[in-house]
Design a protein around this motif. Structure first.
Motif, mmCIF file in Angstrom:
data_model
loop_
_atom_site.group_PDB
_atom_site.id
_atom_site.type_symbol
_atom_site.label_atom_id
_atom_site.label_comp_id
_atom_site.label_asym_id
_atom_site.label_seq_id
_atom_site.Cartn_x
_atom_site.Cartn_y
_atom_site.Cartn_z
ATOM 1 N N GLY A 96 0.744 -1.237 0.000
ATOM 2 C CA GLY A 96 0.000 0.000 0.000
ATOM 3 C C GLY A 96 0.780 1.297 0.000
ATOM 4 N N TRP A 97 2.103 1.307 0.303
ATOM 5 C CA TRP A 97 2.770 2.605 0.425
ATOM 6 C C TRP A 97 3.486 2.925 -0.862
ATOM 7 N N THR A 98 2.859 3.607 -1.780
ATOM 8 C CA THR A 98 3.468 3.989 -3.043
ATOM 9 C C THR A 98 3.822 5.458 -2.978
ATOM 10 N N GLN A 99 4.772 5.896 -3.810
ATOM 11 C CA GLN A 99 5.205 7.269 -3.768
ATOM 12 C C GLN A 99 4.712 8.033 -4.986
ATOM 13 N N TRP A 116 10.554 7.295 8.295
ATOM 14 C CA TRP A 116 10.340 8.671 8.698
ATOM 15 C C TRP A 116 9.020 9.138 8.096
ATOM 16 N N LEU A 117 8.227 9.873 8.880
ATOM 17 C CA LEU A 117 6.938 10.370 8.417
ATOM 18 C C LEU A 117 6.929 11.890 8.439
ATOM 19 N N SER A 118 6.336 12.497 7.431
ATOM 20 C CA SER A 118 6.167 13.947 7.449
ATOM 21 C C SER A 118 5.136 14.304 8.521
ATOM 22 N N PRO A 119 5.182 15.534 9.056
ATOM 23 C CA PRO A 119 4.156 15.942 10.024
ATOM 24 C C PRO A 119 2.738 15.805 9.471
ATOM 25 N N ALA A 120 2.557 16.101 8.181
ATOM 26 C CA ALA A 120 1.221 15.973 7.586
ATOM 27 C C ALA A 120 0.775 14.522 7.566
ATOM 28 N N ALA A 121 1.697 13.599 7.247
ATOM 29 C CA ALA A 121 1.351 12.175 7.252
ATOM 30 C C ALA A 121 1.048 11.700 8.657
ATOM 31 N N LEU A 134 -0.618 8.958 1.601
ATOM 32 C CA LEU A 134 -0.031 9.759 2.664
ATOM 33 C C LEU A 134 0.632 11.005 2.077
ATOM 34 N N PRO A 135 0.485 12.157 2.735
ATOM 35 C CA PRO A 135 1.132 13.375 2.243
ATOM 36 C C PRO A 135 2.655 13.252 2.236
#
Length: 416
Positions: free
Chosen positions: A25-28, A291-296, A173-174
């Motif tokens: 599920g995690w595509t960029q 690592w996750l962005s704050p928006a994510a 995810l953002p």
């Protein structure tokens, strides 16, 4: 006993990492074909057993079993991607502020493609189907919720038989883009085979950074955000049979996520592996070990996958301990802020068509690992912090293949 611990920790770390990465599920987002260069810095603060693993591999991590569990270290992952071909040989260097304690610069190496004959490097017995099961639990609480555990047979998993609904969808995810060799015409990274210096606990990122290469415009910026403080999780047994997990609040954390790996419950099958995650819903797989962005992070907090930044405790259900046994490897993540840079600098009201010459992104996180049930490793004895010292690494197993089969191979201890 040392051999047993080595196999247990290796299998646990490998299976956990593999299943996180295996989710579909995690595509960029698509590569920007107008912006010439993209640069990412992933900066981490590791503590406890995770800090020793960061410095010296599995051998150093196993040193934690001797009681040296209060160490702190830092980690950096640098990646440069460009749409250009190099002028001559591909070369790139990141010039650091003196506080980083990494010398004047570190080299960003362009990986060389190496063709490996089919089957080469695989250990004997690789074709044998692994045995055992994976038991999945989730959610904070003294007792597991309904429908738990989800049981996965490793032999079925190796054949690609995945239970429906196992993986959550993290495709939207953002800011989930990344830089790698597959989405760059020319690519460089650090650490690498040429240089893999340890980033010490007293290293600092504050100050001027400059990246010069033969295949991208010069990138320069000043960082005013340093490594996050260390996480200090602690565990304790509760009367209900659950395990209480608590930690110190980090001021700039955007959310927290925890998981437990354990094998061989009280009188249970030692081939079984238990995995628990703090998510309020069944959401295995995805980017939570990254690592996750704050928006994510905000999006994942809103849907119950990540714990909010105000939360500093969580109960690991009694059923997890009963199935996994008294010794549980517990890992906690704190996601942090993000700094963005570009040239030209992004206008306050940038049009959708605005494309800078280069962009750079710096993300922060902290993570820590404790071993509940092992003397000196529960995090309750918080001695003096010191930079983890690298120890000789144990002989490495061959690298596992990707995908679902790799999960089962890791569980069987055949690869890493």
């Amino acid at each position: 006993m040392k051999t047993t611990h080595r196999i247990w920790v290796g299998v646990s770390l490998g299976a956990c990492t593999a299943l996180l990465a295996a989710g579909p599920g995690w595509t960029q987002a698509g590569t920007n074909t107008v912006t010439v260069a993209r640069y990412t810095i992933d900066a981490g603060t590791t503590s406890g057993m995770a800090a020793m693993g960061a410095g010296g591999g599995l051998g150093a991590a196993l040193g934690a079993l001797g009681g040296r569990g209060n160490q702190v270290a830092h980690e950096l992952n640098l990646r440069l991607g460009s749409t250009r071909t190099p002028t001559g040989e591909a070369k790139a260097d990141h010039f650091m502020p003196s506080g980083a304690r990494l010398g004047t610069s570190v080299p960003l190496e362009t990986p060389r493609a190496v063709s490996t004959p089919r089957g080469e490097g695989m250990p004997q017995g690789q074709a044998q189907m692994p045995e055992g099961r994976l038991l999945l639990y989730w959610g904070c609480g003294e007792h597991a919720g309904p429908g738990q555990p989800v049981v996965i047979d490793f032999s079925k998993l190796a054949r690609g038989q995945v239970p429906p609904g196992l993986y959550a969808n993290f495709s939207n995810l953002p800011e989930s883009w990344s830089v790698n060799s597959s989405n760059s015409r020319t690519y460089g990274e650090w650490p690498n085979s040429r240089d893999s210096k340890r980033v010490e606990a007293n290293s600092s990122l504050l100050g001027a950074h400059r990246i010069a290469s033969t295949y991208a415009p010069e990138i320069a910026f000043n960082l005013a955000e340093d490594f996050m403080p260390a996480l200090r999780p602690a565990t304790r047994d509760m009367q209900s049979g659950a395990v209480g997990l608590s930690w110190n609040a980090l001021e700039k954390a955007t959310g927290y996520y925890a998981w437990v790996i354990a094998t061989g419950g009280n009188g249970g099958n030692s081939r079984d592996m238990v995995w628990w995650a703090s998510s309020a819903r069944q959401a295995f797989g995805g980017p939570m070990s990254d690592w996750l962005s704050p928006a994510a992070a905000r999006q994942l907090v809103a849907n119950g996958t990540v714990m909010p930044p105000s939360q500093t405790s969580c109960a690991i259900p009694a059923e997890v301990k009963a199935a996994g046994g008294p010794i549980m490897m517990t890992q906690l993540f704190a996601y942090g802020p993000q700094a963005d840079f570009s040239y030209p600098e992004r206008p306050a009201r940038a049009a959708a068509s605005w494309k800078p010459e280069w962009i750079a992104r710096v993300r922060y996180r902290a993570n820590a690992m404790v071993m509940h049930g092992m003397p000196g490793m529960s995090g309750s004895d918080r001695g003096d912090e010191r930079a983890g010292q690298s120890e000789p690494a144990q002989p490495a197993l061959p690298r596992c293949r990707g995908g679902l089969r790799g999960i089962a191979e890791r569980a069987a201890g055949l690869c890493q």
